[in-house]
Design an enzyme around this catalytic site. Structure first.
Site, PDB file in Angstrom:
ATOM      1  N   GLY A   1       0.579  -5.044   0.828  1.00 40.40           N
ATOM      2  CA  GLY A   1      -0.598  -5.133  -0.042  1.00 40.40           C
ATOM      3  C   GLY A   1      -0.313  -5.846  -1.360  1.00 40.40           C
TER       4      GLY A   1
ATOM      5  N   ALA B   1       0.866  -1.176   0.000  1.00 38.98           N
ATOM      6  CA  ALA B   1       0.000   0.000   0.000  1.00 38.98           C
ATOM      7  C   ALA B   1       0.903   1.227   0.000  1.00 38.98           C
ATOM      8  CB  ALA B   1      -0.902  -0.016   1.229  1.00 38.98           C
TER       9      ALA B   1
ATOM     10  N   GLU C   1      -0.521  -9.443  -0.600  1.00 37.07           N
ATOM     11  CA  GLU C   1      -1.954  -9.709  -0.366  1.00 37.07           C
ATOM     12  C   GLU C   1      -2.718  -9.766  -1.690  1.00 37.07           C
ATOM     13  OE1 GLU C   1      -1.997  -6.403   2.369  1.00 37.07           O
ATOM     14  OE2 GLU C   1      -2.527  -7.685   4.041  1.00 37.07           O
TER      15      GLU C   1
ATOM     16  N   GLU D   1       4.918  -4.951   7.204  1.00 38.81           N
ATOM     17  CA  GLU D   1       4.194  -3.887   7.924  1.00 38.81           C
ATOM     18  C   GLU D   1       4.781  -3.629   9.302  1.00 38.81           C
ATOM     19  OE1 GLU D   1       2.779  -6.356   6.242  1.00 38.81           O
ATOM     20  OE2 GLU D   1       1.113  -5.593   5.034  1.00 38.81           O
TER      21      GLU D   1
HETATM   22  N1  CO8 Z   1       4.508   3.208  -0.922  1.00 39.29           N
HETATM   23  C1  CO8 Z   1       4.873   4.364  -1.466  1.00 39.29           C
HETATM   24  N2  CO8 Z   1       6.024   4.520  -2.140  1.00 39.29           N
HETATM   25  C2  CO8 Z   1       6.833   3.461  -2.282  1.00 39.29           C
HETATM   26  C3  CO8 Z   1       6.498   2.197  -1.737  1.00 39.29           C
HETATM   27  C4  CO8 Z   1       5.262   2.083  -1.021  1.00 39.29           C
HETATM   28  N3  CO8 Z   1       4.831   0.946  -0.472  1.00 39.29           N
HETATM   29  N4  CO8 Z   1       7.480   1.328  -2.008  1.00 39.29           N
HETATM   30  C5  CO8 Z   1       8.390   2.006  -2.726  1.00 39.29           C
HETATM   31  N5  CO8 Z   1       8.011   3.289  -2.882  1.00 39.29           N
HETATM   32  C6  CO8 Z   1       8.719   4.361  -3.597  1.00 39.29           C
HETATM   33  C7  CO8 Z   1       9.934   4.862  -2.826  1.00 39.29           C
HETATM   34  O1  CO8 Z   1       9.550   5.822  -1.871  1.00 39.29           O
HETATM   35  C8  CO8 Z   1      10.772   5.435  -3.942  1.00 39.29           C
HETATM   36  O2  CO8 Z   1      10.269   6.687  -4.299  1.00 39.29           O
HETATM   37  P1  CO8 Z   1      11.316   7.908  -4.615  1.00 39.29           P
HETATM   38  O3  CO8 Z   1      12.062   7.445  -5.834  1.00 39.29           O
HETATM   39  O4  CO8 Z   1      10.434   9.094  -4.870  1.00 39.29           O
HETATM   40  O5  CO8 Z   1      12.195   8.035  -3.429  1.00 39.29           O
HETATM   41  C9  CO8 Z   1      10.499   4.500  -5.114  1.00 39.29           C
HETATM   42  O6  CO8 Z   1       9.272   3.826  -4.803  1.00 39.29           O
HETATM   43  C10 CO8 Z   1      11.574   3.443  -5.309  1.00 39.29           C
HETATM   44  O7  CO8 Z   1      11.738   2.764  -4.077  1.00 39.29           O
HETATM   45  P2  CO8 Z   1      13.180   2.624  -3.333  1.00 39.29           P
HETATM   46  O8  CO8 Z   1      14.075   3.734  -3.725  1.00 39.29           O
HETATM   47  O9  CO8 Z   1      12.910   2.420  -1.891  1.00 39.29           O
HETATM   48  O10 CO8 Z   1      13.683   1.289  -4.027  1.00 39.29           O
HETATM   49  P3  CO8 Z   1      14.704   0.220  -3.385  1.00 39.29           P
HETATM   50  O11 CO8 Z   1      15.077  -0.698  -4.498  1.00 39.29           O
HETATM   51  O12 CO8 Z   1      15.798   0.899  -2.649  1.00 39.29           O
HETATM   52  O13 CO8 Z   1      13.842  -0.585  -2.299  1.00 39.29           O
HETATM   53  C11 CO8 Z   1      11.890  -1.745  -1.514  1.00 39.29           C
HETATM   54  C12 CO8 Z   1      12.769  -1.357  -2.736  1.00 39.29           C
HETATM   55  C13 CO8 Z   1      12.687  -2.701  -0.609  1.00 39.29           C
HETATM   56  C14 CO8 Z   1      10.641  -2.445  -2.043  1.00 39.29           C
HETATM   57  C15 CO8 Z   1      11.538  -0.467  -0.716  1.00 39.29           C
HETATM   58  O14 CO8 Z   1      10.997   0.488  -1.635  1.00 39.29           O
HETATM   59  C16 CO8 Z   1      10.518  -0.681   0.360  1.00 39.29           C
HETATM   60  O15 CO8 Z   1      10.854  -1.183   1.418  1.00 39.29           O
HETATM   61  N6  CO8 Z   1       9.263  -0.272   0.107  1.00 39.29           N
HETATM   62  C17 CO8 Z   1       8.212  -0.366   1.099  1.00 39.29           C
HETATM   63  C18 CO8 Z   1       7.734  -1.788   1.260  1.00 39.29           C
HETATM   64  C19 CO8 Z   1       6.678  -1.873   2.327  1.00 39.29           C
HETATM   65  O16 CO8 Z   1       6.874  -1.571   3.477  1.00 39.29           O
HETATM   66  N7  CO8 Z   1       5.492  -2.330   1.923  1.00 39.29           N
HETATM   67  C20 CO8 Z   1       4.381  -2.542   2.827  1.00 39.29           C
HETATM   68  C21 CO8 Z   1       3.555  -1.294   2.931  1.00 39.29           C
HETATM   69  S1  CO8 Z   1       2.320  -1.481   4.182  1.00 39.29           S
HETATM   70  C22 CO8 Z   1       1.092  -2.319   3.399  1.00 39.29           C
HETATM   71  O17 CO8 Z   1       1.188  -2.674   2.247  1.00 39.29           O
HETATM   72  C23 CO8 Z   1      -0.144  -2.600   4.218  1.00 39.29           C
HETATM   73  C24 CO8 Z   1      -1.298  -3.066   3.335  1.00 39.29           C
HETATM   74  C25 CO8 Z   1      -2.573  -2.950   4.076  1.00 39.29           C
HETATM   75  C26 CO8 Z   1      -2.960  -1.546   4.241  1.00 39.29           C
HETATM   76  C27 CO8 Z   1      -4.071  -1.400   5.161  1.00 39.29           C
HETATM   77  C28 CO8 Z   1      -4.628  -0.036   5.157  1.00 39.29           C
HETATM   78  C29 CO8 Z   1      -4.467   0.756   6.426  1.00 39.29           C
END
Ligand code: CO8
Length: 259
Positions: free
Chosen positions: A112, A67, A115, A135
């Site tokens: 997400g 998400a 999921e 998460e």
């Molecule tokens: N949301 C928003 N932006 C994101 C997300 C995300 N989940 N994942 C990546 N991005 C963005 C980064 O901020 C970055 O943007 P920018 O270039 O502007 O800085 C761009 O995508 C590229 O990402 P990275 O530079 O971080 O790329 P890396 O190769 O270094 O890392 C990863 C890749 C490991 C995937 C890293 O991006 C990461 O850890 N992302 C987050 C993963 C995460 O925590 N996902 C779970 C989110 S929580 C969730 O999904 C709950 C679902 C249920 C919701 C319920 C509602 C309340």
């Protein structure tokens, strides 16, 4: 219909490919993306042509990295609950879609994203795919059904390990644990996905629809009632054109042609 955050492309033989298309944020899900997925599911559910749905992510890095954290960072507790409920409703509709749905996981499938993949009927993955529910790193729980589907698919102890640690699971491990059906090289993933979808599309759609109901609804029933449901739907399948065509084709020693 044109979309902003997803693409829905009809391909050959009733195969539709839905691509989550926000590669700059690794295809992260917000309300708009979820709404467009819902609209796409409406279109597919009402279509007489759709036979198989493939879901993948745009770009070469991610299926869906979760998400949208930027979006979630602004939500109140009640808005967070509403977001979770909305996502769960859409994913449940995907799970109950009347055609087979296959996730082609081409990279990160986190939160997400994992999921979304688990709400498909099964998952094919690229060798560099990574699965997880991270998460815990954000101080929140899964919200789109991950705690429930992951435990059902890979078992409670390993699901809890992943939820507690936020560890990402590589494609090979996901394969060993039964989360993924097959792993291919990145180049082969789409080709193999379409090949399997094309094969599925030649089979009886009504039989597939009934089998999907049997497996999904049967999991929540005791064995006696699940078997009763199977004999009921088995009987029902005898009323269909596909049953007439399938059995006639066998007896006439020809390949069946299902509508
Ligand atoms: N949301 C928003 N932006 C994101 C997300 C995300 N989940 N994942 C990546 N991005 C963005 C980064 O901020 C970055 O943007 P920018 O270039 O502007 O800085 C761009 O995508 C590229 O990402 P990275 O530079 O971080 O790329 P890396 O190769 O270094 O890392 C990863 C890749 C490991 C995937 C890293 O991006 C990461 O850890 N992302 C987050 C993963 C995460 O925590 N996902 C779970 C989110 S929580 C969730 O999904 C709950 C679902 C249920 C919701 C319920 C509602 C309340």
């Amino acid at each position: 219909m044109s979309f902003k955050n997803i693409q829905l492309e009809p391909r050959e033989a009733g195969i539709f490919c839905l691509t989550i298309n926000r590669p700059k944020v690794l295809n992260a899900l917000n309300n708009e993306v979820l709404e467009e997925i819902g609209l796409a599911l409406d279109l597919l559910g009402a279509s007489n042509d759709a036979r198989v749905l493939l879901i993948t992510g745009a770009g070469d890095k991610a299926f869906v990295a979760g998400a949208d954290i930027e979006h979630m960072s602004r939500l109140s507790p009640l808005e967070g609950k509403a977001f979770a409920e909305y996502g769960m409703t859409i994913f449940r509709r995907l799970e109950n879609l009347n055609i087979p749905a296959i996730a082609l996981v081409n990279g990160f499938a986190l939160g997400g994203g994992c999921e979304l993949a688990m709400s498909c009927d099964f998952i094919l993955a690229a060798d560099k795919a990574k699965f997880g529910q991270p998460e815990v790193n954000l101080g929140i729980t899964p919200g789109f059904g991950g705690s429930q589907r992951l435990a059902r698919l890979i078992g409670r102890p390993m699901a809890l390990e992943l939820l507690f640690s936020g560890r990402m699971m590589a494609a090979e491990e996901a394969l060993q644990r039964g989360l993924v059906n097959h792993v291919y090289s990145q180049q082969e993933l789409m080709e193999q996905g379409f090949k399997l979808a094309a094969k599925i599309a030649t089979k009886s759609g009504t039989a597939q629809q009934l089998s999907k109901q049997l497996v999904q609804r049967g999991q929540d029933l005791d064995l006696d009632n699940a078997c009763i449901m199977e004999s009921d739907l088995f009987g029902l399948s005898f009323s269909t054109d596909d049953r007439r065509e399938g059995m006639s084709a066998f007896l006439e020693k020809r390949t069946p042609s299902f509508a």
